[in-house]
Enzyme design. Structure first.
Site, short mmCIF file in Angstrom:
data_model
loop_
_atom_site.label_atom_id
_atom_site.label_comp_id
_atom_site.label_asym_id
_atom_site.label_seq_id
_atom_site.Cartn_x
_atom_site.Cartn_y
_atom_site.Cartn_z
CB CYS A 338 -1.04 0.00 1.12
SG CYS A 338 -0.70 -1.03 2.52
NE ARG A 367 2.70 -8.75 5.48
CZ ARG A 367 1.40 -8.67 5.33
NH1 ARG A 367 0.61 -9.47 6.03
NH2 ARG A 367 0.87 -7.80 4.50
CD GLN A 385 -0.41 -8.71 0.55
OE1 GLN A 385 0.12 -7.67 0.14
NE2 GLN A 385 -1.07 -8.77 1.67
CG ASP A 387 -2.25 -5.56 -1.99
OD1 ASP A 387 -3.42 -5.42 -1.60
OD2 ASP A 387 -1.26 -5.09 -1.41
CG HIS A 389 -3.86 -0.52 -2.10
ND1 HIS A 389 -2.74 -1.17 -2.54
CD2 HIS A 389 -4.04 -0.92 -0.81
CE1 HIS A 389 -2.25 -1.92 -1.56
NE2 HIS A 389 -3.02 -1.80 -0.51
CE LYS A 473 -8.35 -7.88 9.46
NZ LYS A 473 -7.33 -8.93 9.42
CG HIS A 519 -5.78 -1.58 2.32
ND1 HIS A 519 -4.42 -1.48 2.37
CD2 HIS A 519 -6.26 -0.46 2.92
CE1 HIS A 519 -4.09 -0.35 2.98
NE2 HIS A 519 -5.18 0.28 3.33
#
Length: 647
Positions: A338, A367, A385, A387, A389, A473, A519
């Site tokens: 992000c 991570r 991911q 991912d 945004h 979330k 997200h």
RNA sequence: GCCUUUGUAGCUCAGGGGUAGAGCACUUCCUUGGUAAGGAAGAGGUCCCGGGUUCAAUUCCCGGCAAAGGCUCCA
């Protein structure tokens, strides 16, 4: 005096004052009385042999009720504790609750160390206790007496538990030679426990706190029938066969290497291709939904994460910054995409007409996970991911959120996930220090999620304290083969990052406004998602996803050329197929293809070679008859189209 | 990270202080077989890594590394 008892079917029966649930059961039938484990009285689960409080509603609980099972297991925990105390005098006890499958007891064995070689002795002692048909006797005690008892016994854990209880609400239960602090309820006597097994042993911190003493947790399970124990153990065996780590190896999808490092998966050709198909599937779906792809590097300046707040929140518990040799600049392996995407948004002035701006990236993030937390593909240290945004105007949040929900549902459907749970993850009700951002923004974000989920008709559960540190979330959870719950897709509303990055767009009023960020990652992580697909399908992937869709099996090597011709034709129709050219009999080739879970087997022999056809066999189904390669390709095409829901 | 367990052939696993074992997979040969295992021969090992004890360690001890189950279920 008599009391009126209302049963679940609505019938009302009359009993003498002081009658127990067990008396009610006996008045209905002896068989029922034998099976009663506890009773729900006015909604509260109680001992079956306690006198009923007066007029009440009553539900008799047996093995068929979750609360009945819990009662049996809780009582079993007490008996196991008694067995342990008999075997290892002087040990101290923590807590011993029933759980989803069985129960555990946390024990401080002092200097003694217990291994799984001790299980047999524990089981034997347990059975010995149970055979005495012990009853569980309830006794109300004063706080002072309770403290005296456990002080004499020298059990500081129980004393700590008593400290947190109110005087007048403390009860002890005694069976045989063992008395425990316990709220109850318990089963009438131990004759209902017919089978017991100690399952495993683990270290568990007292009260779940890493800083406190680690106790030994013994997991065990009991059943009212020996056969049920055997069935349960068979089920565990079955689940092991579906384990993605085992199947991933068998299907040549991925591997790990000590030399590369723990938690860093290596994708083999078949696994990498499968991953690629998932990515393409998602890209297609996202393009249709108005997303644009971006790409960003795997590292970013430490300052980027100071701005985003990740450094402050996770800095200590993440991979530490890497430095440049000359200037000593610090960079982080990116734990999230992000911040990079925020900078893309900020790269030029944005108009309200540009919104929503949907930036998507299959971003690999790193991570740090504690070594003990690593688990196959489901928990790793480097993962990708799906991912994206979404930067939108405040008035677009709800609609955008709902569109994302649709996308997640599309994905789950294409992969045959029928059962999943949806969780609304909100802030901790008490401790708000874990979160960044203003109260007002959090309120707005939480409302937006609750409303969008409701408007989409999703059945949700609400969990407090499960929110991300920057926003609430909506999480999609799936259970794996062993019943463990994994979070897959997630959608998050975020008012905070736009503020930290000072993101702005020009509104229709020519003023500057702050966008809202969503997200979202429908797969979550590709690694974990694939792990769950493997376990969910036991390696029988949906046809569109599977590494090899068909294998051509020549009857003998006289027909290898004809088989190659068929495979070539299929390739032209975009079907993934190979030829089994081994010098083996057809029975053997079929067996191997069945075990490899190849969806279709195409047998080519004299007849097929002559007429240019194939004899089709479907995995797990059997012979589908003879058809032309073209007809087979159409059959595959139709099935895939159906699975993908028109994508 | 911590607790318990495990680490032997590509895979699944047996073994054990003194030439390293099985099944499957693999290679070669025989066989050319129609819907779930054809036959024979062969090749294959730093017994996870490092240290210690011992005449001798893959085996016993210590330390690492990796993997498994758990550390979320609150009398």
């Amino acid at each position: 005096m008599s009391i009126h008892v209302t049963l679940p079917d609505g019938s009302v029966r009359t009993y003498d004052q002081g009658a127990s649930a067990m008396d009610v059961a006996k008045s209905i039938s002896e068989g029922l009385a034998r099976n009663v484990l506890s009773a729900k009285v006015n909604g509260e689960v109680r001992d079956a042999n306690r006198p009923l409080p007066g007029d009440c509603t009553l539900q008799l609980l047996t093995w068929n009720d979750p609360e009945g099972k819990a009662t049996l297991w809780h009582s079993s925990a007490h008996v196991m504790a008694e067995a342990l105390e008999a075997l290892y005098p002087g040990i101290k006890f923590g807590i011993g609750p029933p759980i989803e499958n069985g129960f555990y007891y946390d024990v401080d064995f002092g200097e003694r160390s217990i291994g799984d070689g001790d299980f047999a002795a524990i089981e034997a002692k347990f059975k010995e206790q149970v055979s005495k048909k012990l009853t569980f006797d309830r006794k109300e005690v004063s706080k002072a007496d309770a403290i005296t008892y456990f002080t004499e016994k020298g059990d500081e854990y129980k004393l700590e538990l008593i400290e947190g209880l109110l005087d007048g609400q403390i009860t002890f239960y005694t069976q045989g030679n063992f008395t425990d602090l316990c709220r109850g309820p318990h089963i009438p006597d131990t004759s209902g426990i017919k089978a017991m097994k100690v399952l495993s042993l683990a270290g568990a911190y007292w009260r779940g706190d890493e800083k406190r003493k680690q106790l030994t947790r013994l997991y065990a399970i009991t059943f009212p029938k020996q056969k049920e124990l055997e069935e349960y153990l068979a089920l565990l065996e079955e689940a092991k066969k579906r384990d993605h780590r085992k199947l991933g190896k068998e299907l040549d999808l991925f591997t790990f290497s000590e030399r590369v490092g723990a938690g860093l998966p290596l994708w083999l050709p078949k696994g990498a291709a499968l991953r690629e198909r998932l990515i393409n599937f998602m890209k297609t779906a996202q393009e249709k939904a108005g997303y644009v792809q971006v790409a960003t590097p795997h590292i970013g300046s430490k300052a980027l994460y100071e701005t985003s707040g990740h450094w402050e929140k996770y800095g200590k518990d993440s991979f530490q910054p890497i430095s440049t040799p000359q200037e000593g600049e610090q960079f982080m392996l990116k734990p999230m995409n992000c911040p990079h995407h925020c900078e893309i948004f900020a790269s030029r002035p944005r108009s309200y007409k540009d919104l929503p701006l949907r930036l998507a990236e299959f971003g690999t993030v790193y991570r740090y996970e504690q070594s003990g937390e690593l688990h196959g593909l489901a928990r790793v240290r480097g993962f990708t991911q799906d991912d994206a945004h979404l930067f939108c105007r405040p008035d677009q949040v709800k609609e955008e959120f709902m569109k994302v929900i649709d996308l997640v549902l599309l994905v789950l459907r294409a992969l045959n996930f029928e059962t999943f749970e949806v969780q609304v993850s909100l802030r901790d009700k008490e401790d708000r220090s874990k979160y960044i951002g203003t109260e007002e923004n959090w309120e707005k974000a939480e409302q937006a999620i609750i409303e969008a989920a409701a408007a989409s008709g999703l059945k949700t559960t609400v969990e407090y304290g499960e929110a991300a540190f920057y926003g609430p979330k909506l999480d999609f959870m799936i259970k794996d083969a062993l019943g463990r719950r994994w979070q897959l897709g997630t959608i998050q509303v975020d008012y905070n990052l736009p503020e930290r990055f000072e993101l702005e767009y020009v509104g229709s009023d020519n003023g500057r406004h702050r966008p809202v960020m969503i997200h979202r990652a429908p797969f979550g992580s590709l690694e974990r998602f694939i792990a769950v697909i493997i376990e969910h399908t036991a390696g029988r992937f949906p046809l569109w996803l599977t590494p090899e869709q068909a294998i051509v099996l020549p009857i003998s090597d006289k027909y290898i050329d004809a088989a190659r011709q068929v495979a070539g034709d299929l390739k032209d129709s975009d079907i993934r197929a190979s030829v089994d050219e081994r010098n083996e009999k057809i029975g053997r080739k079929i067996r191997d293809a069945e075990l490899a879970k190849t969806p279709f087997m195409l047998v080519v022999g004299e007849k097929e070679a002559a007429e240019g056809s194939v004899s089709v066999r479907e995995q797990g189904q059997g012979d589908l008859g003879t058809m032309s390669p073209k007809a087979f390709a159409d059959l595959v095409g139709d099935r895939i189209a159906k699975q993908l829901g028109g994508l």
